[in-house]
Design a protein around this motif. Structure first.
Motif, short mmCIF file in Angstrom:
data_model
loop_
_atom_site.label_atom_id
_atom_site.label_comp_id
_atom_site.label_asym_id
_atom_site.label_seq_id
_atom_site.Cartn_x
_atom_site.Cartn_y
_atom_site.Cartn_z
N VAL A 148 0.84 -1.20 0.00
CA VAL A 148 0.00 0.00 0.00
C VAL A 148 0.88 1.26 0.00
N LEU A 149 1.98 1.22 0.72
CA LEU A 149 2.91 2.36 0.73
C LEU A 149 3.51 2.57 -0.66
N ASN A 150 3.82 1.48 -1.36
CA ASN A 150 4.32 1.59 -2.73
C ASN A 150 3.29 2.24 -3.65
N VAL A 151 2.04 1.82 -3.50
CA VAL A 151 0.95 2.37 -4.30
C VAL A 151 0.76 3.86 -3.99
N ALA A 152 0.84 4.20 -2.71
CA ALA A 152 0.72 5.61 -2.32
C ALA A 152 1.85 6.44 -2.92
N ALA A 153 3.06 5.86 -2.94
CA ALA A 153 4.20 6.56 -3.53
C ALA A 153 4.03 6.75 -5.03
N MET A 154 3.44 5.76 -5.71
CA MET A 154 3.17 5.89 -7.14
C MET A 154 2.15 7.00 -7.40
N THR A 155 1.13 7.07 -6.54
CA THR A 155 0.14 8.14 -6.66
C THR A 155 0.78 9.50 -6.45
N LEU A 156 1.64 9.61 -5.45
CA LEU A 156 2.33 10.86 -5.18
C LEU A 156 3.21 11.26 -6.36
N THR A 157 3.85 10.28 -6.97
CA THR A 157 4.67 10.54 -8.16
C THR A 157 3.82 11.13 -9.28
N ALA A 158 2.64 10.54 -9.49
CA ALA A 158 1.75 11.03 -10.55
C ALA A 158 1.26 12.44 -10.24
N ILE A 159 0.97 12.72 -8.97
CA ILE A 159 0.52 14.05 -8.58
C ILE A 159 1.60 15.09 -8.85
N ILE A 160 2.81 14.81 -8.37
CA ILE A 160 3.93 15.75 -8.54
C ILE A 160 4.23 15.97 -10.03
N ALA A 161 4.21 14.88 -10.80
CA ALA A 161 4.51 14.98 -12.23
C ALA A 161 3.47 15.81 -12.95
N ASN A 162 2.20 15.57 -12.67
CA ASN A 162 1.14 16.32 -13.35
C ASN A 162 1.12 17.79 -12.95
N ILE A 163 1.40 18.06 -11.68
CA ILE A 163 1.45 19.46 -11.25
C ILE A 163 2.68 20.15 -11.83
N GLY A 164 3.83 19.48 -11.74
CA GLY A 164 5.08 20.10 -12.17
C GLY A 164 5.22 20.26 -13.67
N MET A 165 4.69 19.31 -14.44
CA MET A 165 4.90 19.36 -15.89
C MET A 165 3.68 19.85 -16.66
N LEU A 166 2.47 19.59 -16.15
CA LEU A 166 1.28 19.91 -16.92
C LEU A 166 0.52 21.11 -16.36
N ALA A 167 0.26 21.10 -15.04
CA ALA A 167 -0.53 22.18 -14.44
C ALA A 167 0.16 23.54 -14.59
N THR A 168 1.48 23.54 -14.59
CA THR A 168 2.22 24.80 -14.71
C THR A 168 2.04 25.44 -16.08
N GLN A 169 1.63 24.64 -17.08
CA GLN A 169 1.41 25.18 -18.43
C GLN A 169 -0.02 25.67 -18.64
N ALA A 170 -0.91 25.30 -17.73
CA ALA A 170 -2.32 25.68 -17.87
C ALA A 170 -2.50 27.15 -17.54
N LYS A 171 -2.86 27.94 -18.52
CA LYS A 171 -3.03 29.38 -18.33
C LYS A 171 -4.52 29.74 -18.35
N GLY A 172 -4.92 30.48 -17.34
CA GLY A 172 -6.30 30.93 -17.27
C GLY A 172 -7.26 29.92 -16.67
N GLU A 173 -6.78 28.73 -16.33
CA GLU A 173 -7.64 27.69 -15.74
C GLU A 173 -6.80 26.80 -14.84
N SER A 174 -7.18 26.70 -13.58
CA SER A 174 -6.46 25.84 -12.65
C SER A 174 -7.01 24.42 -12.70
N ILE A 175 -6.13 23.47 -12.81
CA ILE A 175 -6.57 22.07 -12.82
C ILE A 175 -6.11 21.34 -11.56
N LEU A 176 -5.68 22.10 -10.56
CA LEU A 176 -5.19 21.47 -9.32
C LEU A 176 -6.29 20.69 -8.63
#
Length: 268
Positions: free
Chosen positions: A130-158
């Protein structure tokens, strides 16, 4: 039990890193293509109208009739399906391997002769998984925020990232628990692993079929991919029935994993 948890986390770190790289690579590719999709918005929307509906469903665009794919939210929800496929497959494979790896590696005598009851060892494996799965989820969150959400202009997807990633974690736990149950039930580790992966793929295909037919939505309980679809989550929030169903499946699977493995004849 703490020693068992840390041992399992250490033993699974290489495999976990491979899946992390896969997740990061997927999000990186999506983030790299995002500016092109936004700039070619009208052309992309026109192209989508010519694509067969079943292909749109397969590509994760189900239920997005009111959310343009060239918007930050629409683009993220389209990629959420692919992130989920990686995460769910990882969870199913992890569930199988973490339970059966001693027999696969012929080291069962080493761990199961330690001064711990077999039930305690399996509980430690479940917590580590379960800790491994939680870490995978955290990885996906950080990746999507760091690489994708930062490019979203005029609309927050957080907000969308937060709610969909919580849903992804819940379904990962479901696939994880089913994978562990298969490992406890099957005598062959290879057979259990094959069935686990097949379960994920079958669930995905069922999702496509149910959404394409359109008149059998009541069969959504047959595939975890339809428990928390991205667009419905953002627009309506969680469905309490599927939350309870996910918890029940995971709890029952873990219970039978423990009971079956305690009676299992281990083969070295």
């Amino acid at each position: 039990m703490t020693a068992i948890i840390f041992r399992e986390l250490k033993d699974n770190r290489k495999g976990f890193l491979i899946w992390v790289v896969a997740m990061l690579g997927l999000v990186a590719i999506a983030a790299g293509e995002y500016p092109v999709v936004v700039e070619s918005g009208d052309a992309i929307m026109a192209l989508l109208e010519t694509i067969p509906r079943i292909m749109l469903i397969a590509y994760g665009m189900v239920g997005m009739e009111t959310i343009p794919i060239n918007s930050p939210l629409g683009y993220y929800l389209g990629m959420y399906m692919w992130c989920s496929l990686v995460a769910f497959t990882h969870a199913a494979v992890l569930g199988t391997t973490i339970i059966a790896k001693e027999e696969r590696n012929r080291t069962a005598e080493f761990i199961f002769t330690k001064p711990y009851p077999r039930k305690t060892i399996i509980k430690g494996k479940i917590i580590a998984a379960v800790l491994n799965v939680a870490a995978m989820t955290l990885t996906a969150i950080i990746a999507n925020i760091g690489m994708l959400a930062t490019q979203a202009k005029g609309e927050s997807i957080l907000g969308a990232i937060g709610i969909t990633m919580l849903a992804m974690f819940l379904i990962q736990v479901l696939f994880l628990s089913v994978g562990m149950l298969l490992a406890a039930r099957c005598k062959s580790n290879k057979r259990a692993l094959s069935i686990s992966v097949l379960f994920v793929l079958t669930s995905y295909v069922l999702m496509v079929i149910i959404e394409y037919v359109g008149t059998v939505d009541f069969l959504g309980f047959l595939t975890p991919f339809l428990y928390f679809p991205g667009a419905a989550l953002v627009e309506k929030g969680f469905n309490i029935f599927y939350i309870l169903l996910t918890i029940i499946i995971a709890a029952v699977s873990c219970h039978f994993t423990l009971s079956m493995y305690q009676r299992r004849d281990l083969h070295n």
